[in-house]
Design a protein around this motif. Structure first.
Motif, mmCIF file in Angstrom:
data_model
loop_
_atom_site.group_PDB
_atom_site.id
_atom_site.type_symbol
_atom_site.label_atom_id
_atom_site.label_comp_id
_atom_site.label_asym_id
_atom_site.label_seq_id
_atom_site.Cartn_x
_atom_site.Cartn_y
_atom_site.Cartn_z
ATOM 1 N N SER A 155 0.444 1.922 8.146
ATOM 2 C CA SER A 155 -0.143 1.887 9.396
ATOM 3 C C SER A 155 -0.790 3.724 10.335
ATOM 4 O O SER A 155 -2.053 4.344 10.564
ATOM 5 C CB SER A 155 0.318 1.567 10.012
ATOM 6 O OG SER A 155 0.331 0.017 10.271
ATOM 7 N N TYR B 297 -3.795 5.067 8.800
ATOM 8 C CA TYR B 297 -4.782 4.464 9.247
ATOM 9 C C TYR B 297 -5.054 5.242 10.492
ATOM 10 O O TYR B 297 -6.302 5.335 10.506
ATOM 11 C CB TYR B 297 -4.474 3.060 9.124
ATOM 12 C CG TYR B 297 -4.658 2.702 7.616
ATOM 13 C CD1 TYR B 297 -4.537 2.638 6.600
ATOM 14 C CD2 TYR B 297 -3.442 1.569 7.464
ATOM 15 C CE1 TYR B 297 -4.908 2.362 5.468
ATOM 16 C CE2 TYR B 297 -3.753 0.395 6.187
ATOM 17 C CZ TYR B 297 -3.655 1.201 5.083
ATOM 18 O OH TYR B 297 -3.792 0.489 4.058
ATOM 19 N N ASP C 251 -6.575 -1.754 7.851
ATOM 20 C CA ASP C 251 -7.064 -0.344 7.821
ATOM 21 C C ASP C 251 -8.082 0.346 8.601
ATOM 22 O O ASP C 251 -7.708 0.161 9.592
ATOM 23 C CB ASP C 251 -8.129 -0.927 5.928
ATOM 24 C CG ASP C 251 -9.904 -1.457 7.101
ATOM 25 O OD1 ASP C 251 -10.095 -1.340 8.455
ATOM 26 O OD2 ASP C 251 -10.247 -2.048 6.300
ATOM 27 N N SER D 234 -5.372 7.985 4.429
ATOM 28 C CA SER D 234 -5.360 6.999 4.409
ATOM 29 C C SER D 234 -6.064 5.976 2.328
ATOM 30 O O SER D 234 -6.849 6.558 1.673
ATOM 31 C CB SER D 234 -6.637 5.932 4.669
ATOM 32 O OG SER D 234 -6.590 4.450 4.144
ATOM 33 N N LEU E 210 -6.656 3.470 1.169
ATOM 34 C CA LEU E 210 -7.423 2.592 1.107
ATOM 35 C C LEU E 210 -9.073 3.283 2.153
ATOM 36 O O LEU E 210 -9.408 4.301 2.415
ATOM 37 C CB LEU E 210 -7.448 1.238 2.092
ATOM 38 C CG LEU E 210 -6.378 1.196 1.677
ATOM 39 C CD1 LEU E 210 -6.308 -0.686 2.648
ATOM 40 C CD2 LEU E 210 -6.765 0.443 0.349
ATOM 41 N N TYR F 298 -19.101 -2.026 0.133
ATOM 42 C CA TYR F 298 -18.156 0.160 0.035
ATOM 43 C C TYR F 298 -18.807 0.658 0.216
ATOM 44 O O TYR F 298 -18.368 1.741 0.985
ATOM 45 C CB TYR F 298 -17.027 -1.041 -0.810
ATOM 46 C CG TYR F 298 -16.208 -1.431 -0.754
ATOM 47 C CD1 TYR F 298 -14.918 -0.817 0.480
ATOM 48 C CD2 TYR F 298 -15.451 -2.739 -0.288
ATOM 49 C CE1 TYR F 298 -13.894 -1.393 1.206
ATOM 50 C CE2 TYR F 298 -15.092 -3.485 0.095
ATOM 51 C CZ TYR F 298 -13.329 -2.938 0.645
ATOM 52 O OH TYR F 298 -12.382 -3.145 0.901
ATOM 53 N N GLU G 256 -12.198 2.417 3.982
ATOM 54 C CA GLU G 256 -13.591 1.257 4.627
ATOM 55 C C GLU G 256 -15.044 1.050 3.640
ATOM 56 O O GLU G 256 -15.194 1.274 3.004
ATOM 57 C CB GLU G 256 -13.549 2.013 5.416
ATOM 58 C CG GLU G 256 -12.492 2.320 6.997
ATOM 59 C CD GLU G 256 -12.737 2.969 7.871
ATOM 60 O OE1 GLU G 256 -13.640 2.901 8.262
ATOM 61 O OE2 GLU G 256 -12.943 4.133 8.370
ATOM 62 N N HIS H 130 -8.512 1.983 -5.179
ATOM 63 C CA HIS H 130 -9.562 2.355 -4.059
ATOM 64 C C HIS H 130 -8.790 3.703 -4.574
ATOM 65 O O HIS H 130 -7.874 4.134 -4.553
ATOM 66 C CB HIS H 130 -8.909 2.830 -2.947
ATOM 67 C CG HIS H 130 -9.742 0.722 -2.172
ATOM 68 N ND1 HIS H 130 -10.580 0.339 -1.232
ATOM 69 C CD2 HIS H 130 -9.229 -0.332 -2.804
ATOM 70 C CE1 HIS H 130 -10.274 -0.741 -0.555
ATOM 71 N NE2 HIS H 130 -10.057 -1.112 -2.018
ATOM 72 N N ARG I 198 0.974 -1.330 -0.070
ATOM 73 C CA ARG I 198 -0.268 -0.457 0.197
ATOM 74 C C ARG I 198 1.270 1.518 0.114
ATOM 75 O O ARG I 198 0.615 2.335 -0.005
ATOM 76 C CB ARG I 198 -0.880 0.121 1.142
ATOM 77 C CG ARG I 198 -1.880 -1.370 1.760
ATOM 78 C CD ARG I 198 -3.061 -0.906 -0.375
ATOM 79 N NE ARG I 198 -3.667 -2.282 -0.218
ATOM 80 C CZ ARG I 198 -4.677 -2.461 -1.130
ATOM 81 N NH1 ARG I 198 -4.594 -1.679 -1.487
ATOM 82 N NH2 ARG I 198 -5.371 -3.836 -1.567
ATOM 83 N N GLU J 156 -2.980 -7.313 6.124
ATOM 84 C CA GLU J 156 -3.099 -5.670 5.954
ATOM 85 C C GLU J 156 -3.980 -4.912 7.192
ATOM 86 O O GLU J 156 -5.153 -6.151 7.145
ATOM 87 C CB GLU J 156 -3.405 -4.897 4.165
ATOM 88 C CG GLU J 156 -3.836 -4.760 3.467
ATOM 89 C CD GLU J 156 -4.080 -4.957 2.549
ATOM 90 O OE1 GLU J 156 -2.925 -4.137 2.556
ATOM 91 O OE2 GLU J 156 -4.902 -4.421 1.970
#
Lengths: 589, 189
Positions: free
Chosen positions: A245, A248, A316, B55, B57, B80, B59, B46, A168, A314
C-alpha cells in the motif's frame, strides 16, 4: 578494503528476495508446504549451496521442524500461505512462549483479492494473538533486508518473528542489491534448558511473563526501528501505511507526508503520535482489515481509514487516490467479453473421473487443488470446497446427517498431496466411527496447483534426492479401510478408498512423450456435443447458421460441429470414447 | 501491460522484458499472479519502467502499451490503455470454455472495438511466425519482438536479455523468434 564487496543488483520477486535474505542471514534449515503466493520462497532457497530445504507434509510440521532447528542453534525459516498459518498456529503460539535459540522466521504470504485462495484473511491479527513481532516489507529490496533483520530481531529478543508479504510483494519483481552471507554468532548445538523448552504449565506460566516483558521491549524498539519512518511532505495530508500500500500511496500522493510502518506489530506509539500531531488530516491506507487504523484509534487519535479505503480485495493507486481525494478519473469501463476462467489442462487425468462422477447422482465434497476447477461448467461436479483436507470430514458429516439415505450418495475427492497434508485424519474418523463414505484420492504424482512440487508420495525430495515413496493404498489399509481399489465403490456399506493413479500432464516426463493428436472428422460429426461435456480446452464448438450447415453437407437443423485444436490437444484419448459416431480419430499428419 | 491466456508463456516474456529494461539502465517493477489463475485463465503482467518505479500495478487508463497475446484478451484489458496509447494484438484466437462449449460466441469485430480505444492498433500473426520457426511455444518471444518497436531499447539489449535469461539450448530459437516478431512490423511505426 583491498577487495570491496561488489554491489550486485538483480531483479528479484519478493519470494526470491526472501530466499536470498535467508541465505545471506546464514539460514541452515528451511521447511514449507507449497501454497500460492509463498511457494517460490523454498524453491529458490533450495538452490543455494550448503542449505537444507524441504517440503513438509503440512505447515504445522514445517514450523515444528524450523523450531527444532532453532532449538539446536541454527537459523531456520518456515514459509506458508496465509491459510497455512491456520494449520501451523498450534506450534506457533507456543513457540512464542519458548522463544528461540537460532533465529526463527515464519513467513506468511497473504492473498488479498483471493487470486488463488479460499479466503482473504488478514494474518496481521496472528502477530497480536500469538504475541510475535511482525515485519512487513513493501518491495523486493525490503523483502530481502527485512528477512535478514528478522533473524537478528529473533535472536536479540528471543522470539520467533513473522515476515508478512502479500501477493503483490511475493509475486512482484523489483531490483535488489545483493549482500554477503553472514551467520548466527554462535555454533550449533542443543543445550538442555527444560524451563525454556518444556512447556508444562509450571514452565509456560513463567514464560508468559517473559513474553509480556519481551513485547514491552519490542514496542520500545519499534520507536527506533529504521523500517518505521516518517517522510515529511505537505502537512495538509498525512498517510500511515505499510506493505505494498505504501507504493500505491507514493504513486497517488507523491507530495503527502507519509508514516511508513515496516513493523506491523508492535507499533511505535510515540512515532504515530508525532506524525499525527504534524499533519492536519490523518488517513490510514491498508489492504484488508482496519489493523493499523484500530491501533491508531486506540491511542485516541482521530483518523480516517476504512470509510475511504475498501476492506475487500487489493488496492491500487487509483483506489487510494479516489478514496482520499474523492472524485473519479474518467476511465472507460471494461469491454464486455466472454469470461475466461481457469480450466483443467488438456489431457488432465482428473477430467475423465469428474465426467463419470457428473453422471452419478452423488454429492461430491471437494478439496484444494487443480481438481477444484471441476466445480466449473461444463463438468460442474463439485458441491463443497472449504480447506485442505476438508472433503473427507465434510463427506462424513453429510453422511451422518442423512443416515442410510446417504449410502452411495456421498463422495469425497482429494489430491495426493492434500490427502497427505490433512486428509489422513479425516479418513481415520470415517473408519473409527463406522462410516461408509467413499473417498477418491486423485493421485497425479505431484502437487500440481502450485506448479508441480514433490511430496511424500512422489519418491523425490525438494533437494532432488530420491526417497521413500509413501504407499497410499497401504496407508489406507493400515487405517482400516478394507476396500482400497481402482473401481467404483459407492454402494458399499463400508468405508472405501478409490485411488486414481495418473500423472499430471505438466510433469516433464509426460511432456517429453510423443502422443498422437486427435481430430474431428467433419463428415461424421453430428453436432451432438457429447465430447464438449468433458470441458476440454482443446475441443471447440463451431456454430453453424442453417445456410452454413447446408453448405457443409449437414442437415439444416444441425447447429454446428466440434473441432479439436491441434495446438492444444494432449492426445489423452478421453474424447474419442464419448463419440458414438466414431468421428474422433487420431490425426494422420 | 501484457495480457493473454495461461499457458502462452506471458510470464517468460515479461521476465525477458524486465531483464532487458534492467540492462538498459531502468528501474523496473512487474507484477503477476501464479497458481490457479494460470490454468488456461486470462492472465496479465503489469510491467512498469522508468527512473524510479513505485507501484508494481498499472492503473486502468494509464498503460502506454498493451501487448495482447490473444485477440479477445486485447479487448478484455483495453480499458487499461492510456487514451492514445498503443495496442499490439496477436490475431490468434483461443476459445474460452463458454465459447468452446457453444454457450457463447467468440466476439466479432474485435479490431473495430479496439480502434474505439486507440487508433494506434497493430495486429500481427505471431502464431504463424512461431509455427514457421517450427516452435509453437515461441509465440511469446515473437510478441516481444513485435513489441520492441514501441519500447526505448535497441535490438541488442533484447538479444542480450534473451542470452542472459534463457537456458542455452533454447536461446537461438528465441533469438530467431524475436527477430521474426520484430520483422512483423515495419521499422517506422
Amino acid at each position: 578494503m583491498s577487495n570491496p564487496a561488489r554491489q550486485m543488483v538483480k531483479l528479484l520477486s519478493g519470494n526470491e528476495a526472501i530466499a536470498r535474505g535467508a541465505f545471506e542471514a546464514g539460514v541452515k534449515v528451511a521447511s514449507a508446504y507449497p501454497g500460492t503466493p509463498s511457494t517460490e520462497i523454498l524453491e529458490n532457497f533450495a538452490r543455494y549451496e550448503g542449505v537444507y530445504a524441504e517440503w513438509a507434509p503440512n505447515e504445522k510440521v514445517a514450523v515444528e521442524v524450523a523450531l527444532g532447528a532453532s532449538m539446536a542453534g541454527v537459523r531456520a525459516l518456515a514459509a506458508m500461505k496465509h491459510v497455512g498459518v491456520n494449520v501451523a498456529a498450534d506450534p506457533i503460539f507456543t513457540a512464542s512462549y519458548t522463544g528461540v535459540r537460532g533465529g526463527l522466521v515464519i513467513v506468511t504470504a497473504d492473498d488479498p483479492e483471493l487470486h488463488s485462495s479460499q479466503n482473504e484473511q488478514d494474518n496481521r491479527h496472528y502477530a497480536v494473538a500469538a504475541k510475535i513481532p511482525m515485519l512487513e516489507p513493501s518491495d523486493s529490496e525490503e523483502a530481502k533486508d527485512f528477512t535478514k533483520y528478522a533473524f537478528e530481531l529473533s535472536e536479540k529478543f528471543d522470539t520467533p518473528v513473522f515476515l508478512r508479504t502479500t501477493t503483490r510483494i511475493s509475486h512482484a519483481k523489483g531490483s535488489v542489491r545483493l549482500g554477503e552471507q553472514t551467520g548466527p554468532p554462535f555454533p550449533p548445538g542443543f543445550v538442555r534448558d527444560p524451563a525454556k523448552w518444556i512447556m508444562l504449565p509450571l514452565n509456560a506460566k513463567k514464560r508468559h511473563f517473559v513474553v509480556e516483558e519481551r513485547m514491552r521491549a519490542l514496542k520500545e524498539f519499534a520507536e527506533t526501528f529504521p523500517g518505521n519512518r516518517i517522510e515529511w511532505g505537505e502537512r495538509s495530508l498525512g498517510i500511515i501505511t505499510a506493505g505494498v500500500s505504501y507504493q500505491y500511496v507514493r504513486e497517488a500522493f507523491p507530495d503527502a507526508s507519509v508514516l511508513k510502518l515496516g513493523m506491523a506489530h508492535p507499533m511505535p506509539e510515540r512515532l504515530i503520535r508525532e506524525f499525527a500531531a504534524g499533519v492536519s488530516r490523518l488517513v490510514v491506507v491498508e489492504e484488508l482489515d482496519p489493523f493499523i487504523e484500530t491501533h491508531v484509534k486506540a491511542l485516541g487519535i482521530r483518523v480516517q481509514g476504512k470509510e475511504l479505503i475498501p476492506i475487500v480485495g487489493e488496492l491500487d493507486p487509483r483506489i487510494v487516490r479516489e478514496g482520499i481525494a474523492g472524485g473519479s478519473a474518467p476511465v472507460r469501463a471494461p469491454e464486455e467479453v466472454p469470461s475466461r476462467p481457469p480450466n483443467l489442462c488438456p489431457g488432465c487425468p482428473h477430467r475423465g473421473l469428474f465426467y463419470v462422477l457428473s453422471k452419478q447422482k452423488v454429492i461430491v465434497t471437494g478439496d484444494i487443488g487443480c481438481y477444484t476447477l471441476a466445480a466449473l461448467p461444463p463438468l460442474s461436479t463439485m458441491d463443497t470446497c472449504i480447506c485442505m483436507g476438508a472433503s473427507i470430514g465434510n463427506a462424513f458429516g453429510i453422511e451422518k446427517a442423512l443416515g442410510k439415505a446417504a449410502l452411495g450418495k456421498v463422495v469425497a475427492v482429494i489430491g495426493d498431496s492434500t490427502f497427505i497434508h490433512s486428509g489422513i485424519t479425516g479418513l481415520i474418523d470415517i473408519v473409527y466411527n463406522r462410516g461408509f463414505s467413499t473417498v477418491i484420492i486423485l493421485d497425479n504424482r505431484t502437487t500440481a496447483m502450485t506448479g508441480a512440487q514433490e511430496n511424500p508420495a512422489t519418491g523425490m525430495t525438494l533437494l532432488k534426492d530420491p526417497t521413500h515413496s509413501l504407499d497410499l493404498p497401504g496407508l489406507c489399509r493400515a487405517i482400516g479401510v478394507e476396500h482400497v481399489v481402482l473401481k467404483r465403490e459407492l454402494a458399499r456399506e463400508a468405508p472405501s478408498v478409490i485411488i486414481t493413479e495418473a500423472p499430471c500432464v505438466l510433469l516433464p516426463d509426460h511432456r517429453k512423450k510423443k502422443r498422437p493428436v486427435y481430430e474431428v472428422i467433419t463428415e461424421l460429426c453430428t453436432g451432438c456435443k457429447a465430447c464438449g461435456k468433458l470441458g476440454c480446452p482443446a475441443i471447440e464448438w463451431v456454430p453453424f447458421t442453417p445456410e452454413e450447415a447446408v453448405a457443409a453437407g449437414k442437415k439444416q437443423a444441425q447447429k454446428g460441429i466440434s473441432r479439436i485444436n491441434p495446438l492444444l490437444c494432449d492426445g489423452c484419448s478421453q474424447c474419442p470414447q464419448l463419440c458414438k459416431f466414431k468421428a474422433i480419430l487420431e490425426r494422420k499428419s | 501491460m501484457l495480457a493473454g491466456v495461461g499457458g502462452q508463456g506471458i510470464l517468460l516474456a515479461s521476465e525477458v522484458l524486465c531483464e532487458a529494461f534492467l540492462l538498459g539502465g531502468y528501474d523496473v517493477k512487474k507484477s503477476e499472479v501464479h497458481g490457479m489463475a494460470q490454468r488456461g485463465g486470462a492472465v496479465t503482467t503489469h510491467l512498469r519502467f522508468g527512473p524510479k518505479v513505485n507501484s508494481p500495478l498499472i492503473e486502468p487508463g494509464t498503460a502506454d502499451l498493451l501487448v495482447a497475446f490473444e485477440k479477445m484478451e486485447a479487448l478484455r484489458f483495453a480499458h487499461y490503455l492510456l487514451p492514445g496509447g498503443t495496442a499490439l494484438a496477436n490475431s490468434q484466437e483461443i476459445y474460452p470454455p463458454s465459447v468452446a462449449t457453444g454457450r457463447e460466441r467468440y466476439p466479432a469485430g474485435i479490431e473495430e472495438r479496439l480502434r474505439e480505444f486507440t487508433p494506434k492498433l497493430f495486429v500481427v500473426d505471431a502464431l504463424a511466425a512461431a509455427l514457421s520457426l517450427g516452435e509453437v511455444r515461441a509465440v511469446n518471444i515473437v510478441m516481444v519482438g513485435a513489441a520492441s518497436h514501441f519500447l526505448p531499447l535497441d535490438e541488442k539489449t533484447y538479444i542480450d536479455a534473451l542470452r542472459a535469461f534463457l537456458p542455452e539450448k533454447i536461446v537461438e530459437v528465441n533469438v530467431r523468434a524475436f527477430r521474426a516478431g520484430r520483422g512483423l512490423l515495419p521499422a517506422q511505426v
